[in-house]
Write a protein that holds these residues in place. Structure first.
Motif, PDB file in Angstrom:
ATOM      1  N   TRP A 168     -10.411  -4.117   0.811  1.00 13.80           N
ATOM      2  CA  TRP A 168      -9.385  -3.080   0.732  1.00 13.80           C
ATOM      3  C   TRP A 168      -8.150  -3.535  -0.044  1.00 13.80           C
ATOM      4  O   TRP A 168      -7.304  -2.731  -0.390  1.00 13.80           O
ATOM      5  CB  TRP A 168      -8.963  -2.646   2.138  1.00 13.80           C
ATOM      6  CG  TRP A 168      -8.581  -3.805   3.016  1.00 13.80           C
ATOM      7  CD1 TRP A 168      -7.354  -4.373   3.138  1.00 13.80           C
ATOM      8  CD2 TRP A 168      -9.443  -4.549   3.853  1.00 13.80           C
ATOM      9  NE1 TRP A 168      -7.386  -5.426   4.004  1.00 13.80           N
ATOM     10  CE2 TRP A 168      -8.669  -5.558   4.475  1.00 13.80           C
ATOM     11  CE3 TRP A 168     -10.811  -4.471   4.169  1.00 13.80           C
ATOM     12  CZ2 TRP A 168      -9.207  -6.477   5.380  1.00 13.80           C
ATOM     13  CZ3 TRP A 168     -11.326  -5.380   5.068  1.00 13.80           C
ATOM     14  CH2 TRP A 168     -10.541  -6.367   5.665  1.00 13.80           C
ATOM     15  N   GLN A 206       1.345  -4.135  -2.314  1.00 13.60           N
ATOM     16  CA  GLN A 206       1.089  -4.258  -0.884  1.00 13.60           C
ATOM     17  C   GLN A 206       2.396  -4.210  -0.088  1.00 13.60           C
ATOM     18  O   GLN A 206       2.479  -3.563   0.962  1.00 13.60           O
ATOM     19  CB  GLN A 206       0.342  -5.561  -0.599  1.00 13.60           C
ATOM     20  CG  GLN A 206      -1.079  -5.589  -1.160  1.00 13.60           C
ATOM     21  CD  GLN A 206      -1.825  -6.863  -0.806  1.00 13.60           C
ATOM     22  OE1 GLN A 206      -1.579  -7.472   0.236  1.00 13.60           O
ATOM     23  NE2 GLN A 206      -2.741  -7.277  -1.681  1.00 13.60           N
ATOM     24  N   TRP A 265      -1.316   1.427  -1.921  1.00  9.78           N
ATOM     25  CA  TRP A 265      -2.371   0.598  -1.331  1.00  9.78           C
ATOM     26  C   TRP A 265      -3.264   1.495  -0.478  1.00  9.78           C
ATOM     27  O   TRP A 265      -2.822   2.060   0.516  1.00  9.78           O
ATOM     28  CB  TRP A 265      -1.738  -0.503  -0.479  1.00  9.78           C
ATOM     29  CG  TRP A 265      -2.703  -1.579  -0.046  1.00  9.78           C
ATOM     30  CD1 TRP A 265      -3.994  -1.734  -0.420  1.00  9.78           C
ATOM     31  CD2 TRP A 265      -2.417  -2.648   0.865  1.00  9.78           C
ATOM     32  NE1 TRP A 265      -4.555  -2.826   0.178  1.00  9.78           N
ATOM     33  CE2 TRP A 265      -3.590  -3.423   0.976  1.00  9.78           C
ATOM     34  CE3 TRP A 265      -1.278  -3.043   1.574  1.00  9.78           C
ATOM     35  CZ2 TRP A 265      -3.672  -4.551   1.787  1.00  9.78           C
ATOM     36  CZ3 TRP A 265      -1.355  -4.170   2.379  1.00  9.78           C
ATOM     37  CH2 TRP A 265      -2.547  -4.920   2.481  1.00  9.78           C
ATOM     38  N   HIS A 299      -5.245   1.571   2.089  1.00 12.37           N
ATOM     39  CA  HIS A 299      -5.566   0.718   3.233  1.00 12.37           C
ATOM     40  C   HIS A 299      -6.113   1.565   4.380  1.00 12.37           C
ATOM     41  O   HIS A 299      -5.568   2.625   4.713  1.00 12.37           O
ATOM     42  CB  HIS A 299      -4.302  -0.023   3.688  1.00 12.37           C
ATOM     43  CG  HIS A 299      -4.572  -1.163   4.610  1.00 12.37           C
ATOM     44  ND1 HIS A 299      -5.026  -1.006   5.896  1.00 12.37           N
ATOM     45  CD2 HIS A 299      -4.442  -2.506   4.419  1.00 12.37           C
ATOM     46  CE1 HIS A 299      -5.168  -2.184   6.469  1.00 12.37           C
ATOM     47  NE2 HIS A 299      -4.811  -3.128   5.592  1.00 12.37           N
TER      48      HIS A 299
END
Length: 372
Positions: free
Chosen positions: A45, A54, A87, A89
């Motif tokens: 991921w 991030q 991101w 995620h």
């Protein structure tokens, strides 16, 4: 939210409350990550996501989570989605799903829950994965329907409630809320537009195959009424005008006959008179020296009648011709599309028309009868 919709959400709310009873907060933090130096294979991921991206996503995630805890769900949704642009995620999808459920958007929540399991459940905790499984099952069975749309027609544009899905040939699948799913449509130039209002069953796969039909197969050209009607009205008008012309000729003939008769009468009955000065004046052949007979005066009266009729005929005939022209315009051929082909020679609606001129001693006119 309506009372019926609120009642449908009670099982999900109870499940969510039970899940949260053993947890200190409504929203979960990002799971602990391995050291940054760990291989991307251990953190798929994070593959290709820079440290700066991030960190930006984590900052937005934390802000959204604080808002979620304070029940500012709409703002939390916006920040979670912004975080996903930095991101993608699984944990962000997981918390976003919780916020969406609180906004009564089960279809979007279901999509986010499935996205959170994209890597087989990692890096979510066991408890989070168990929540995902329970939520998706409950949403699917009680609130959502799985919709599959297919078409084999190249170039067919498919939309659902105004949102573009794909251009054929192709297939789309997703979960939708049956109560808010209104119209499925497919369009392509030269083909009949397909518009469907599907009745979807919750907790099941609902497959819709769209077949596009060429316009020439369902298009026919029609008139508002039979094509002979404008011709009949126009012809009647021309006939009335022609009758007016005949009446004009008869008018001239009657007046000419009257004038000739008076002249002949004057010539046949010479008169003379003596003026006060004793002068004899010959009045033979001059107008006014003859007393017209009833037969002669009838010619003048007849001419006046013909003149009146011709005037009326010109007015009525002109109006009838104008009506015929208007009917030609209204009755122009136009295309219509139908679900089933119809005979090409059948009018869209039969409207018989009868046009009859009439004349009388004191009046003349035109009667028209329309049938519907």
């Amino acid at each position: 939210m309506s009372s019926s919709r609120a009642l449908r959400w009670i099982p999900i709310a109870l499940l969510l409350a039970a899940a949260l009873a053993s947890r200190p907060a409504l929203a979960d933090p990002l799971p602990a990550e391995p050291p940054a130096a760990a291989a991307d294979a251990d953190r798929p991921w994070a593959a290709g996501v820079s440290k700066a991206e991030q960190e930006a996503a984590t900052k937005l995630f934390d802000e959204a989570t604080d808002l979620l805890k304070e029940a500012f769900f709409k703002r939390a949704v916006d920040l979670y989605r912004e975080a996903l642009t930095h991101w993608d995620h699984p944990a962000i999808h997981f918390n976003l799903a919780k916020a969406l459920m609180n906004l009564d958007d089960p279809a979007a929540a279901y999509t986010e829950l499935e996205a959170s399991m994209r890597f087989g459940g990692a890096p979510l905790t066991d408890d989070q994965r168990e929540q995902v499984n329970r939520y998706t099952k409950l949403l699917y069975e009680t609130e959502l329907a799985e919709l599959v749309i297919e078409t084999d027609e190249p170039g067919a544009k498919v939309t659902l409630d105004g949102v573009d899905l794909f251009v054929g040939p192709g297939k789309w699948s997703g979960v939708v809320r049956p109560e808010t799913t209104k119209t499925l449509s497919a369009t392509k130039t030269g083909f009949q537009t397909q518009q469907l209002q599907p009745k979807l069953i919750k907790g099941q796969v609902n497959t819709i195959q769209i077949e596009m039909v060429p316009l020439e197969l369902v298009t026919r050209y029609v008139h508002e009424f039979d094509t002979w009607i404008p011709w009949a009205v126009l012809g009647s008008g021309v006939a009335i005008l022609a009758g007016g012309g005949v009446m004009t000729w008869q008018t001239k003939k009657s007046f000419d006959d009257y004038d000739s008769g008076v002249a002949a009468c004057n010539a046949a009955a010479p008169l003379s008179l003596t003026t006060d000065a004793g002068v004899l004046v010959d009045l033979s052949g001059q107008v006014g020296t003859c007393a017209p007979t009833s037969s002669l005066t009838s010619k003048k009266s007849q001419g006046q009648t013909f003149q009146t009729i011709s005037t009326i005929a010109y007015a009525v005939g002109g109006a009838t011709v104008a009506t015929g022209i208007v009917l030609f315009i209204v009755n122009r051929e136009r295309p219509i599309t139908t679900d089933e082909p119809a005979p090409d020679d059948s009018p869209a609606a039969a409207a018989p028309v009868s046009v009859v001129p009439y004349f009388g001693p004191d009046q003349a006119g035109l009667t028209a009868t329309f049938g519907f």
